[in-house]
Scaffold this active site. Structure first.
Site, short mmCIF file in Angstrom:
data_model
loop_
_atom_site.label_atom_id
_atom_site.label_comp_id
_atom_site.label_asym_id
_atom_site.label_seq_id
_atom_site.Cartn_x
_atom_site.Cartn_y
_atom_site.Cartn_z
N MET A 1 -6.76 -4.94 -3.80
CA MET A 1 -6.72 -3.64 -3.12
C MET A 1 -5.45 -3.54 -2.29
O MET A 1 -5.20 -4.37 -1.43
CB MET A 1 -7.93 -3.43 -2.22
CG MET A 1 -7.87 -2.10 -1.44
SD MET A 1 -9.12 -1.94 -0.14
CE MET A 1 -10.58 -1.63 -1.13
N TRP A 2 -4.63 -2.52 -2.57
CA TRP A 2 -3.55 -2.14 -1.67
C TRP A 2 -4.24 -1.35 -0.54
O TRP A 2 -4.56 -0.17 -0.71
CB TRP A 2 -2.56 -1.23 -2.37
CG TRP A 2 -1.43 -1.80 -3.17
CD1 TRP A 2 -0.12 -1.54 -2.98
CD2 TRP A 2 -1.48 -2.68 -4.32
NE1 TRP A 2 0.66 -2.18 -3.92
CE2 TRP A 2 -0.15 -2.90 -4.75
CE3 TRP A 2 -2.52 -3.31 -5.00
CZ2 TRP A 2 0.16 -3.71 -5.84
CZ3 TRP A 2 -2.23 -4.12 -6.09
CH2 TRP A 2 -0.89 -4.31 -6.49
N ALA B 1 -6.86 -8.47 -0.63
CA ALA B 1 -6.44 -7.28 0.10
C ALA B 1 -4.97 -7.41 0.46
O ALA B 1 -4.57 -8.38 1.10
CB ALA B 1 -7.28 -7.09 1.36
N LYS B 2 -4.19 -6.44 0.04
CA LYS B 2 -2.77 -6.40 0.38
C LYS B 2 -2.60 -5.49 1.58
O LYS B 2 -2.95 -4.30 1.53
CB LYS B 2 -1.96 -5.88 -0.81
CG LYS B 2 -0.48 -5.72 -0.55
CD LYS B 2 0.20 -4.99 -1.70
CE LYS B 2 1.67 -4.74 -1.40
NZ LYS B 2 2.28 -3.82 -2.38
N VAL B 3 -2.09 -6.04 2.68
CA VAL B 3 -1.94 -5.26 3.91
C VAL B 3 -0.52 -5.41 4.44
O VAL B 3 0.20 -6.35 4.09
CB VAL B 3 -2.95 -5.71 4.99
CG1 VAL B 3 -4.38 -5.51 4.50
CG2 VAL B 3 -2.72 -7.16 5.42
#
Length: 265
Positions: free
Chosen positions: A143-144, A176-178
């Protein structure tokens, strides 16, 4: 959650995604610094580096170029995206299906969600369908998770980044891409908030070598799983050099200073 240890998306539990969905998201201007990168094959060649665990691209690029690299590059199918010409509240429409991505040989799927946007409910529903379809194909989901919207004044505040990471866990993302919140302590909070969901840093705009590698080092020290990066690799004249250094920082857990020293020697 799917275990990443047995996944093509990861190496020794760590992740280095080379992203090239920028042609859709930002337009051709992102490739002006190194004109050869306008040709996707140039970036696919960079993705054959041992440090890269997967390459994230949109449907058309996957269709046209991935068949030539399927033996050397793991495909992360970026299912949704929008152009930089869009001026409304943040929203990212789905442009291809999980089923079609699986037919093309995808090893994982990627999906952008904008928590805080007026379109958040719709995007959560669309992510739900993509995530559940990915489970049917045993594909990990990245998830971006980018908190954005008219009511959000600072999208890199510590609590916003931790919330974005937590949303990845709550909605069933494996990774998760944060955005980087600016400190190891803040990234630790995000990693803790994400539970069993792995957290990776978004590479962002190009900065100098040491500044970039120092932030990646901070993410690894905080328990993060790695990095999803585009411009900070392929906007450099020698992407192999920075990938050599990233391999040392992410997989060998060397310091930024030591990694740079080694690649310069």
């Amino acid at each position: 959650m799917l275990p990443l240890t047995d996944s093509a998306l990861a190496r020794d539990g760590k992740v280095l995604i080379l992203a090239m969905d920028h042609g859709l998201e930002h337009g051709p201007t992102d490739f002006e610094a190194v004109p050869d990168t306008l040709e996707p094959e140039t970036v696919f060649e960079a993705a054959t580096h041992d440090a890269v665990t997967a390459m994230a691209v949109q449907k058309g690029v996957a269709e046209a170029y991935y068949p030539s690299y399927e033996d050397d590059v793991a495909l992360l199918a970026k299912l949704n995206g929008t152009s930089n010409l869009w001026m409304g509240e943040p929203y990212s429409p789905q442009n291809w299906s999980v089923e079609y991505a699986a037919e093309l040989g995808a090893d994982a799927i990627g999906y952008t969600v904008y928590p805080g946007s007026n379109h958040e409910p719709r995007m959560f529903e669309e992510f739900r369908d993509a995530q559940e379809n990915a489970r049917d194909h045993d594909l990990p989901v990245v998830m971006w998770s980018y908190a954005r919207g008219q009511g959000l004044k600072n999208d890199t505040k510590d609590e916003v980044i931790a919330y974005a990471a937590r949303i990845g866990l709550e909605l069933g993302a494996d990774v998760a891409k944060v955005k980087y919140p600016g400190s190891r302590e803040a990234m630790e909070w995000a990693v803790d908030a994400a539970g069993d969901t792995k957290v990776v840093m978004s590479g962002g705009s190009k900065v100098d070598d040491y500044q970039f590698l120092e932030s990646v080092e901070s993410v690894i020290d905080a328990g993060g799983a790695g990095l999803a990066v585009g411009r900070n690799v392929w906007q450099r004249e020698n992407p192999g050099r920075i990938l050599d250094a990233l391999e040392r920082v992410i997989f060998e857990e060397e310091s930024a200073e030591a990694a740079l020293s080694e690649v310069e020697s």
